[in-house]
Design an enzyme around this catalytic site. Structure first.
Site, PDB file in Angstrom:
ATOM      1  N   CYS A  88      34.707   0.001  -5.446  1.00 52.20           N
ATOM      2  CA  CYS A  88      34.490   0.669  -6.744  1.00 52.20           C
ATOM      3  C   CYS A  88      33.101   1.298  -6.778  1.00 52.20           C
ATOM      4  CB  CYS A  88      34.598  -0.323  -7.905  1.00 52.20           C
ATOM      5  SG  CYS A  88      36.213  -1.081  -8.100  1.00 52.20           S
ATOM      6  N   ASP A 501      -8.721  -4.535   3.103  1.00 49.96           N
ATOM      7  CA  ASP A 501      -9.938  -3.914   2.598  1.00 49.96           C
ATOM      8  C   ASP A 501     -10.918  -5.042   2.253  1.00 49.96           C
ATOM      9  OD1 ASP A 501     -11.648  -1.904   1.404  1.00 49.96           O
ATOM     10  OD2 ASP A 501     -10.990  -2.691  -0.526  1.00 49.96           O
ATOM     11  N   ASP A 700      -7.467  -2.336  -3.084  1.00 47.57           N
ATOM     12  CA  ASP A 700      -7.483  -2.347  -4.544  1.00 47.57           C
ATOM     13  C   ASP A 700      -8.108  -1.109  -5.168  1.00 47.57           C
ATOM     14  OD1 ASP A 700     -10.145  -2.819  -3.827  1.00 47.57           O
ATOM     15  OD2 ASP A 700     -10.523  -3.938  -5.666  1.00 47.57           O
TER      16      ASP A 700
END
Length: 805
Positions: A88, A501, A700
């Site tokens: 379906c 980082d 960030d």
């Protein structure tokens, strides 16, 4: 226009003149399969005639994007009612993807939703709903009709319950008659009436055509659309048993023999068991979206605001940006905002996982759904509705749960052709039994055909992946790990290298001013005033630390006349007529400033883990300032965990080599790449990828965005910038590096769970079909096994909701 030749209209943004339109036109005409393309600069639209067997809208969008422009597209989510199996969802997906203007349609059987990306100038939502309804299902816009969809689902559940009870009452006597026929059950009392074929017909008919109507309707709609699904198999199998039993009943007219070989109970019990299985499945699927319900439950329902000097309690939806909110102790913060009066401690555990309340005062930001613990505060609303942090989290989780992992493609391809193949196998089974195994025994051959049809329903196949993605991404969200899509959830477990980082990721990102060295006879206060005023325009964490440190010394900062940030080097500013340079050795040498005598002191500061910034005023070296950033309390432990998982950990930073190595040594990181410009971070990611490594970049800041986008998996620290989180594939809300290991762990758990489900689903059909074809499986047992196979897959997926990190 032939069926293959189609026309597409796309809305384009970014054109500035007629030359742009000409460029796009030429570019589109070069695409193989494009007959003609015309671009209207005034309307910012393009009309493309193309051969749909050769090319498609996605090719046009890619070409326009490569030329430097953007195509306007929108995304909509529809709620779908009436899907019964993977066939379906595959049919609806194909139908929507064939609509002109639809870029991508993704139908999720488990969530009962369709997520569609489309060009609004070529197609609209009503066209999509109409297409879904033509395919035989109900659809409505999810955002606007959410409650309606829930109501429809609830009503459908109640209807199915009623059907099951009705079907059960009528099927039990038939099952009783069947069970009592075995030699080892001959002691069971059986009323004479139940042996009558016409009584059995009277019991079976309502089950077949009232309860079973949904299977006939579903099968008709599927076949009308040149497709096949679970309903086709059920309708074929039960109809064969029912109508053959009628034929045998007619033959029995005038005979005094008891008809012990009727198959009314086969069709009735099959339908009853399938309805029961669907009931269990619907309930289990409902549980798999618990994460969204939990997140939504965190929201405050009302807010106390002040308008025109009057304090009002209003529904959350009526809060506007700029409203002043009064938040008493013990109350939830309704929306994101900034404290303008008062002081309190806020419980932010729902967002950060940190159980210790955080002290907040005037100027601090607060997040919606956090709890005000002990003080009265006034908050100015800065983000409301869909813009709040919690709303964004909910959106990311919803999109992740609605997305497909690449591992699902195989299941989708198989389920699309599965039913016709099964029907073919069933027919072959019938012919082999009727003509070869037990010649002339129609009843025996029919029983084997029914068993094959029923055992093969592909429900479990369609649910195997999406339910695991839902449960896994939902559970991860509870731990502050937001996967943006199923593909990222799948890729994460393959990572081999973690690129971290430094500032704000390994370290706290909040360095403090530690050293001030002034030369050339300048007064320290004047020196710091010039440096602080220059740096206050910069958003770099080191600049913020310098400015904060100078302000603490009560030194007045003046106005900046000119300012320029030089990525990877530092800043240049003009203050009170003085040209100030602040930054790295490279910046000084670039401007021909002699710093040789200052380098020993700078190296000494860097060796102790401090970051020193050289200052030049009016093209003369004037001194240096140093700041120190400490590593996060959890960084050392998290990096140890990552190493124990067999991952290579590398720290990358724009900071100098000495400082970077001092921080890396403290954190337990062996590999360091320092003095890297923002674009260099992305290059480093590519370099590692070229070595065959699967790389995750964790950062960030804005300068991390290119590397986050380039990496196989970009992880943004949730305490960082919106740009970083937008570029990343995973957001780690807590800002704790342990979340990296947790994300990989959840990915491994989820993929293992998906593989278990797919193995069960494939294995179930692979084993079940031959067993049924060989005659070792009665139809009613096949029905029971089929009905509970999908339930077992969903329940296995739900185990992910109990995973502990």
């Amino acid at each position: 226009m032939s069926e293959a030749l189609k026309e597409a209209n796309l809305q384009i943004v970014g054109m500035t003149c007629a030359a742009c339109a000409t460029r796009i036109e030429k570019g589109l005409k070069k695409i193989n399969g494009v007959e003609d393309a015309s671009v209207n600069f005034a309307l910012e639209r393009t009309s493309i005639k193309y051969d749909s067997t050769v090319t498609n809208i996605n090719d046009f969008k890619e070409k326009i994007k490569n030329l430097g422009y953007e195509v306007v597209s929108e995304k909509v989510e529809l709620g779908i009612i009436g899907m019964t199996c993977a066939a379906c969802s595959t049919r609806i997906e194909k139908g929507l993807n064939k609509l002109e203007g639809v870029t991508k349609a993704n139908v999720n059987l488990a969530l009962e939703t369709a997520t569609i990306e489309y060009d609004p100038s070529s197609v609209n939502v009503s066209d999509m709903i109409s297409r879904v309804e033509k395919l035989g299902y109900k659809a409505s816009l999810k955002d606007e009709k959410k409650e309606d969809i829930e109501d429809i689902k609830a009503r459908e559940l109640e209807t199915q319950k009623g059907k099951f009870i009705f079907s059960l009452i009528l099927s039990v006597p038939l099952l009783w008659a069947m069970v009592s026929h075995f030699s080892f059950t001959s002691f069971i009392y059986l009323p004479e009436m139940l042996m009558n074929p016409w009584v059995q017909l009277a019991l079976a008919t309502p089950v077949q055509f009232i309860v079973g109507k949904q299977f006939y309707v579903g099968a008709y709609k599927a076949l009308r659309n040149k497709s096949a699904n679970m309903d086709v198999l059920v309708a074929l199998g039960t109809s064969a048993a029912y109508f053959y039993s009628i034929y045998l009943s007619i033959l029995s007219i005038g005979s005094n023999e008891h008809m012990v070989s009727l198959y009314f109970e086969t069709s009735a019990v099959l339908i009853t068991l399938i309805i029961l299985g669907k009931l269990f499945e619907v309930r289990a699927k409902g549980r798999s979206s618990e994460a969204i319900k939990k997140l939504m439950g965190l929201q405050a329902k009302t807010a106390t605001i002040v308008r025109d000097g009057v304090e009002l309690e209003v529904p959350l939806e009526e809060v506007l940006v700029g409203d002043i909110l009064h938040i008493k102790p013990g109350e939830k913060v309704p929306v994101d905002g900034e404290i303008i009066e008062g002081r309190s401690a806020l419980d932010e555990s729902m967002l950060t996982g940190e159980s210790i309340p955080v002290d907040k005062t005037v100027g601090d930001s607060v997040i919606g759904a956090t709890i005000n613990k002990n003080g009265f505060i006034k908050v100015k609303a800065t983000k409301v509705g869909r813009d709040t942090a919690l709303a964004q989290i909910i959106k990311v989780v919803e999109e992740a749960q609605g997305s497909k992992a690449p591992i699902q493609r195989l299941a989708d391809q198989i389920s699309g052709i599965f039913v016709p193949i099964v029907v073919g196998i069933a027919i072959i089974t019938f012919l082999v039994w009727y003509f070869m195994v037990d010649p002339g025994n129609f009843a025996e051959a029919l029983e084997k055909l029914i068993a094959v049809l029923v055992i093969a329903c592909p429900c479990a196949l369609g649910l195997a992946t999406p339910t695991s993605i839902m449960a896994g991404s939902g559970r991860a969200a509870e731990f502050g790990i937001l996967f943006k899509g199923g593909e990222h959830l799948e890729m994460t477990h393959r990572l081999t290298t973690i690129l971290l980082d430094k500032t704000g990721t390994v370290t706290n990102g909040k360095p403090t001013l530690t050293d001030v060295i002034v030369e050339n006879g300048m007064e320290e206060n004047q020196f710091l005033s010039l440096v602080g005023t220059s740096e206050k325009q910069s958003e770099h964490p080191l600049a913020e630390a310098i400015v904060a440190g100078i302000k603490e010394k009560n030194i007045e900062l003046t106005n900046v006349e000119e300012f320029e940030a030089i990525p990877g080097f530092g800043i240049q500013a003009k203050v009170d007529g003085n040209v100030v340079l602040a930054g790295t050795r490279k910046l000084m040498r670039k401007n021909n400033i002699n710093i040789d005598h200052a380098l020993p002191k700078m190296e000494s500061l860097e060796a102790s883990g401090k970051t020193a910034m050289l200052i030049a005023i009016n093209n003369q070296y004037a001194g240096m300032v140093a700041v120190a950033d400490t590593i996060k309390d959890t960084s050392k432990q998290a990096i140890k965990r990552l190493k124990e998982m067999g991952l290579e950990v590398v720290m990358i930073t724009g900071d100098n080599q000495r400082t970077a190595e001092a921080i890396a040594k403290e954190a337990g990181i062996d590999h360091v790449v320092a003095e890297v410009l923002p674009e260099g971070k992305a290059e480093e990611v590519k370099r590692l990828q070229q070595q065959g490594k699967k790389v995750a970049m964790v950062g960030d800041g804005i300068n991390d965005a290119p590397a986050l986008a380039t990496a196989d998996i970009g992880m943004a620290i949730g305490t960082g910038t919106d740009v970083a989180m937008e570029a990343a594939d995973i957001t780690l809300i807590r800002g704790d590096l342990n979340s990296i290991a947790d994300a990989i762990f959840m990915s491994k758990k989820t993929i293992r769970n998906i593989k278990q489900n797919l193995f069960w689903a494939f294995g179930y059909n692979t084993l079940g079909i031959p067993i049924a074809a060989l005659g070792f499986l009665a139809p009613w047992l096949a029905g029971a096994a089929m009905a509970f196979s999908s339930v077992s897959v969903v329940l296995n997926a739900l185990r992910l909701q109990r995973v502990k990190l």
